[in-house]
Design an enzyme around this catalytic site. Structure first.
Site, PDB file in Angstrom:
ATOM      1  N   ASP A  45     -12.235   7.762   3.001  1.00 44.38           N
ATOM      2  CA  ASP A  45     -11.270   7.913   4.062  1.00 44.38           C
ATOM      3  C   ASP A  45     -10.451   6.229   4.011  1.00 44.38           C
ATOM      4  OD1 ASP A  45      -8.645   7.593   5.835  1.00 44.38           O
ATOM      5  OD2 ASP A  45      -9.765   7.833   7.749  1.00 44.38           O
ATOM      6  N   ASP A  87      -2.831   9.871   4.370  1.00 40.21           N
ATOM      7  CA  ASP A  87      -3.728   9.871   3.936  1.00 40.21           C
ATOM      8  C   ASP A  87      -4.371  10.543   5.378  1.00 40.21           C
ATOM      9  OD1 ASP A  87      -6.388   8.468   3.440  1.00 40.21           O
ATOM     10  OD2 ASP A  87      -5.408   6.543   5.107  1.00 40.21           O
ATOM     11  N   GLU A 138     -10.047   4.515   1.557  1.00 43.51           N
ATOM     12  CA  GLU A 138      -8.994   4.371   0.108  1.00 43.51           C
ATOM     13  C   GLU A 138      -7.584   3.308  -0.271  1.00 43.51           C
ATOM     14  OE1 GLU A 138      -7.553   6.024   3.110  1.00 43.51           O
ATOM     15  OE2 GLU A 138      -5.446   5.256   2.832  1.00 43.51           O
ATOM     16  N   ARG A 167      -7.990   0.350   0.386  1.00 39.65           N
ATOM     17  CA  ARG A 167      -8.076  -0.692  -0.354  1.00 39.65           C
ATOM     18  C   ARG A 167      -8.830  -0.647  -2.404  1.00 39.65           C
ATOM     19  NH1 ARG A 167     -12.969  -1.585   4.118  1.00 39.65           N
ATOM     20  NH2 ARG A 167     -11.982  -0.701   5.089  1.00 39.65           N
ATOM     21  N   LYS A 169       0.668  -1.605  -0.240  1.00 35.84           N
ATOM     22  CA  LYS A 169      -0.151  -0.018   0.012  1.00 35.84           C
ATOM     23  C   LYS A 169       1.201   1.790   0.141  1.00 35.84           C
ATOM     24  CE  LYS A 169      -3.863   2.807   2.896  1.00 35.84           C
ATOM     25  NZ  LYS A 169      -4.327   2.718   4.164  1.00 35.84           N
ATOM     26  N   ASP A 202       1.680   5.329   5.981  1.00 38.55           N
ATOM     27  CA  ASP A 202       0.635   5.460   5.025  1.00 38.55           C
ATOM     28  C   ASP A 202       1.203   4.451   3.872  1.00 38.55           C
ATOM     29  OD1 ASP A 202      -1.365   3.189   5.674  1.00 38.55           O
ATOM     30  OD2 ASP A 202      -2.541   5.162   4.702  1.00 38.55           O
ATOM     31  N   LYS A 261      -9.252  12.751   8.222  1.00 44.81           N
ATOM     32  CA  LYS A 261      -9.552  12.043   9.947  1.00 44.81           C
ATOM     33  C   LYS A 261      -9.265  13.836  10.300  1.00 44.81           C
ATOM     34  CE  LYS A 261      -6.480   8.854   7.919  1.00 44.81           C
ATOM     35  NZ  LYS A 261      -7.436   7.574   8.629  1.00 44.81           N
TER      36      LYS A 261
END
Ligand code: BES
Ligand code: MN
Ligand code: ZN
Length: 464
Positions: free
Chosen positions: A316, A239, A318, A320, A234, A257, A246
């Protein structure tokens, strides 16, 4: 810090020896002090420092407790050496010789322990952290120590990158790093090509940022490859949550991230040195998840590379979405196995804390191999269930699925989401390192910050 092997113990600043519980040490001087006077028991991880005042050829002796001899193993060796290194750095030692009373096959774990413990991220500090100049091991083979160094350097590489602020570690930076790895063929796909490949889920995540996405494909080809494997990391360089922003406290560590991507980069550069007989593809769909006028929105419907449609429930979730397209791409390569590694869900962190990474997938065989490799490597992977009921909350009225559903069982739901993008004939495992990749406070041999989660396990898996 330089790490060497030596035959003889010349004079040195610090001689590091071990003591098993209930046994004497190899040094008479130490036995006199420790056993008879100070009653140091040699419990695992204890250390004891003696000034020799010229009685032997070392200025100091550091005794490390190894615990019970019958319980000693490679993981204990790694941790014990790590303890010793922390102590040596604390007393600002420059040089040490490690002379352990164990058999000769601990070179790799001892070296790795030393390198994990010596790690600091002080690039942006005016005052630098103290490091030893040189340590030497007696008894261990040069090959084992060299292998330990490759693992240690890979972890350092990954930790440095995951610790790098998002202002520097952009998608373009990850692409540049991938291109600079010697011995792998690297291809970078720019936005128009990503569009042409039909990666609508991944593109949506990156569209709110001024920094364009970079799809990275590295390929390592060993001699007579016995298997073809893809590892996907990933690569969300930051993020923020996107329009579903967030809260400040949760955003604080989100430069990490891309820990999965950092792991894949660290592994790929080490493979060129370990040279396993495999074909390994390293894949990263790098981008940033940012809020702006161009951002993707809750309610948008995205079409992934395999044609499946996704209703955006929460911007959020994101990771996946980017992994969905990366998984399709990997499966199309026709590889035997796909392993993805991702800081995917807060839910996994809630479930397993910072101690274990979650693992799921479609192949019990691959999952159990990875779990046992992790255990031997000093990591813990814990299998999370993939009951099909977890998919219920992802059902959408207007698309094939939504990207999130219930808060409950979040790690498993994410796993089931990813499964939609994996071809059935490919063995697939998904490793969720949300809790383990980045520590807010020190834990075992690790300082706070990036840990290099996944590196040792994947390297052992790919090189054994
Ligand atoms: N990158 C986060 C997951 C994460 C959380 C990693 C904490 C490391 C520490 C991921 O993209 C995310 O935001 N997940 C959401 C999903 C939710 C919106 C369904 C989460 O876990 O809260
Ligand atoms: Mn997120
Ligand atoms: Zn994320």
């Amino acid at each position: 810090m330089e790490i060497k092997t030596v035959q003889n113990i010349d004079s040195t600043e610090v001689l590091v020896i071990n003591k098993f519980e209930g046994e004497k040490t190899s040094q008479e001087l130490v036995n006199t002090f420790v056993v008879e006077k100070d009653n140091f028991e040699g419990k695992f991880g204890q250390t004891y420092l003696i000034h020799t005042l010229g009685k032997i050829s070392a200025d100091k002796i550091l005794v490390v407790g190894f615990g019970k001899r019958e319980e000693f193993d490679h993981n204990k060796m790694r941790e014990a050496v790590a303890k010793a290194i922390k102590k040596l750095n604390q007393i600002k030692a420059k040089k040490a010789i490690f002379d352990f009373d164990v058999n000769c096959d601990y070179g790799k774990s001892a070296t790795l322990g030393a390198m994990i413990a010596d790690y600091a991220y002080d690039k942006y500090k005016s005052e630098k952290v103290h490091h030893l100049d040189e340590i030497s091991f007696t008894k261990f083979s040069e090959e084992d120590v060299e292998e330990g160094k490759i693992f240690g350097e890979a972890m350092k590489f990954t930790r440095d990158l995951a610790n790098t602020p998002a202002q520097i570690a952009t998608p373009a930076k990850l692409a540049e790093i991938a291109q600079n790895i010697e011995g792998v063929e690297t291809r970078i796909f720019e936005k128009p090509e990503i569009e042409r490949m039909g990666m609508g889920a991944y593109l949506a995540v990156g569209q709110g940022s001024v920094n364009p996405p970079k799809f990275i494909h590295m390929k390592y080809t060993g001699l007579n490859p016995k298997k073809r494997i893809a590892i996907i990391g990933k690569g969300i360089c930051f993020d923020s949550g996107g329009l579903d922003l967030k809260p400040a406290a949760s955003m604080l560590t989100m430069k990490d991230d891309m820990s999965g991507a950092s792991c894949v980069l660290g592994v790929m550069q080490a493979l060129t040195k370990l040279k396993p007989e495999l074909e390994v593809h390293g894949i990263i769909a790098a981008c940033e998840n940012m809020p702006s006028g161009a951002s993707y929105k809750p309610g948008d419907i995205l079409t992934a590379k395999n044609g499946k449609t996704i209703e955006v429930d929460n911007t959020d979730a994101e990771g996946r979405l980017t992994l969905a397209d990366a998984l399709c791409y990997a499966c199309e390569l026709g590889v035997d196995e796909v392993i993805d590694i991702a800081t995917l869900t807060g839910a996994c962190m809630v479930a397993l804390g910072t101690v274990a990474s979650g693992i799921m997938g479609n192949s019990e065989e691959l999952i159990s191999k990875l779990i046992s490799t992790a255990k031997d490597s000093g990591e813990i992977y814990w299998q999370m269930p993939m009951f099909k009921e977890y998919f219920d909350s992802l059902k959408s009225d207007i698309a094939d699925m939504k990207n999130t559903g219930s808060r409950y069982g979040g790690a498993s739901a994410a796993g089931l989401f990813l499964k939609e993008f994996v071809t059935d004939n490919v063995k697939w495992a998904h490793i969720d390192i949300a809790g383990t990749a980045y520590l807010e406070k020190p834990q075992k041999e690790f300082i706070a910050g990036a840990t290099g989660a996944g590196v040792r396990t994947l390297l052992n898996y790919l090189s054994k």
